[in-house]
Design a protein around this motif. Structure first.
Motif, short mmCIF file in Angstrom:
data_model
loop_
_atom_site.label_atom_id
_atom_site.label_comp_id
_atom_site.label_asym_id
_atom_site.label_seq_id
_atom_site.Cartn_x
_atom_site.Cartn_y
_atom_site.Cartn_z
N PRO A 180 5.55 -3.50 3.64
CA PRO A 180 6.78 -3.92 4.33
C PRO A 180 7.60 -2.77 4.92
O PRO A 180 8.36 -2.98 5.87
N SER A 181 7.47 -1.56 4.37
CA SER A 181 8.29 -0.44 4.81
C SER A 181 7.69 0.26 6.02
O SER A 181 6.57 0.78 5.96
N GLU A 182 8.44 0.29 7.12
CA GLU A 182 7.94 0.95 8.33
C GLU A 182 7.70 2.43 8.09
O GLU A 182 6.70 2.99 8.54
N GLY A 183 8.62 3.08 7.35
CA GLY A 183 8.46 4.50 7.08
C GLY A 183 7.20 4.80 6.29
O GLY A 183 6.49 5.77 6.58
N MET A 184 6.91 3.97 5.29
CA MET A 184 5.69 4.18 4.50
C MET A 184 4.45 3.90 5.32
O MET A 184 3.44 4.60 5.19
N ARG A 185 4.51 2.91 6.21
CA ARG A 185 3.36 2.64 7.08
C ARG A 185 3.08 3.83 7.99
O ARG A 185 1.92 4.17 8.24
N GLU A 186 4.12 4.47 8.48
CA GLU A 186 3.94 5.63 9.34
C GLU A 186 3.24 6.76 8.60
O GLU A 186 2.33 7.40 9.13
N VAL A 187 3.66 7.01 7.35
CA VAL A 187 3.00 8.04 6.55
C VAL A 187 1.56 7.66 6.28
O VAL A 187 0.64 8.49 6.36
N PHE A 188 1.34 6.39 5.92
CA PHE A 188 -0.02 5.90 5.67
C PHE A 188 -0.92 6.20 6.86
O PHE A 188 -2.02 6.77 6.71
N ASN A 189 -0.48 5.80 8.03
CA ASN A 189 -1.32 5.95 9.23
C ASN A 189 -1.49 7.40 9.64
O ASN A 189 -2.50 7.76 10.26
N SER A 226 0.80 -1.23 0.00
CA SER A 226 0.00 0.00 0.00
C SER A 226 0.83 1.28 0.00
O SER A 226 0.30 2.37 -0.25
N GLY A 227 2.13 1.16 0.30
CA GLY A 227 2.96 2.36 0.33
C GLY A 227 2.45 3.37 1.35
O GLY A 227 2.06 3.02 2.46
N THR A 228 2.42 4.62 0.94
CA THR A 228 1.97 5.68 1.84
C THR A 228 0.46 5.90 1.81
O THR A 228 -0.05 6.80 2.46
#
Length: 240
Positions: free
Chosen positions: A45-54, A18-20
């Motif tokens: 899989p990317s923690e940084g992208m999950r943070e932006v997503f959330n 899902s990326g960002t």
């Protein structure tokens, strides 16, 4: 996509890679999908992208957690649909395992969707010329345009679980400027890895291409013209 989904009731959706959350938020902003969505579980899989997503996605029906194409950590048979937007080519070379994981989380008769937006080189010569400039930096990464992902449809994981894929394409455009084209190119993952000097050289070459090729103007006085795209959607129905 809508035509391939049940037209009544609500449904559960898994979005892999899902990326960002760009596609997620676009889906939520579409009235039909917003109305019929029950829950959406995004995995990335990317923690940084999950943070932006959330940070940017605000809907109580939506979650984003760690997962990959081959290990989503989702419950078997939970999803009415699986969506992978601008990402499935990165499953390379594990297309068989990815197909099995998608089939595992889908309900019988559920549908998986692969979606890609691509700058349309057939519509405008300047798009083809700009693509020639930046695609030289791909370094053999499994980009969508190389069609390595097509191997999927011959794997045992796919053939044993899905009907033959249905393919849809549509053409569209976004308003852009010289700077907009440069920013779009600079945002590509493999371009972000090159040196600043190379980026500046690439932007200079892009400017030259745009100055020396015809464009379809929207507002020439303001420097706004059409950036043509083509969207490819692959719809895959799971067997009973």
């Amino acid at each position: 996509m809508q035509s391939q989904m049940p037209q009544e009731g609500t449904f559960n959706l898994v979005e892999i890679g899902s990326g960002t959350g760009l596609f997620t938020r676009a889906l939520l902003a579409t009235p039909w999908w917003n109305e019929h969505l029950g829950s959406l579980h995004a995995v990335e899989p990317s923690e940084g992208m999950r943070e932006v997503f959330n940070t940017k996605t605000h809907d109580p029906r939506v979650t984003c957690s760690e997962g990959t194409f081959t290990q989503t950590n989702e419950s078997a048979g939970w999803a009415d649909a699986v969506v992978i937007a601008q990402a499935y080519h990165w499953a390379h070379p594990d297309y068989d395992a990815a197909s099995r994981e998608i089939a595992r989380v889908l309900k019988p008769n559920g549908t998986a969707f692969f979606i890609w937006n691509m700058e349309d080189r057939e519509t405008a010569k300047w798009v083809a010329a700009v693509r020639e400039l930046y695609e030289t930096y791909e370094n053999d990464t499994p980009q969508f345009r190389l069609n390595k992902w097509e191997v999927t449809f011959g794997t045992q994981g796919y053939v044993s679980s899905f009907h033959p894929p249905k393919r849809f394409t549509t053409e569209w455009m976004v308003p852009t400027t010289f700077t907009g084209v440069q920013d779009r190119v600079l945002s590509k993952s493999y371009i972000t890895q090159i040196s600043q000097e190379e980026k500046e050289d690439l932007c200079t070459k892009i400017t030259s291409v745009l100055e020396n090729n015809d464009k379809t103007w929207i507002d020439e006085a303001s420097g706004v013209f059409e950036y043509p795209y083509q969207t490819t959607v692959i719809a895959m129905k799971k067997l009973n």
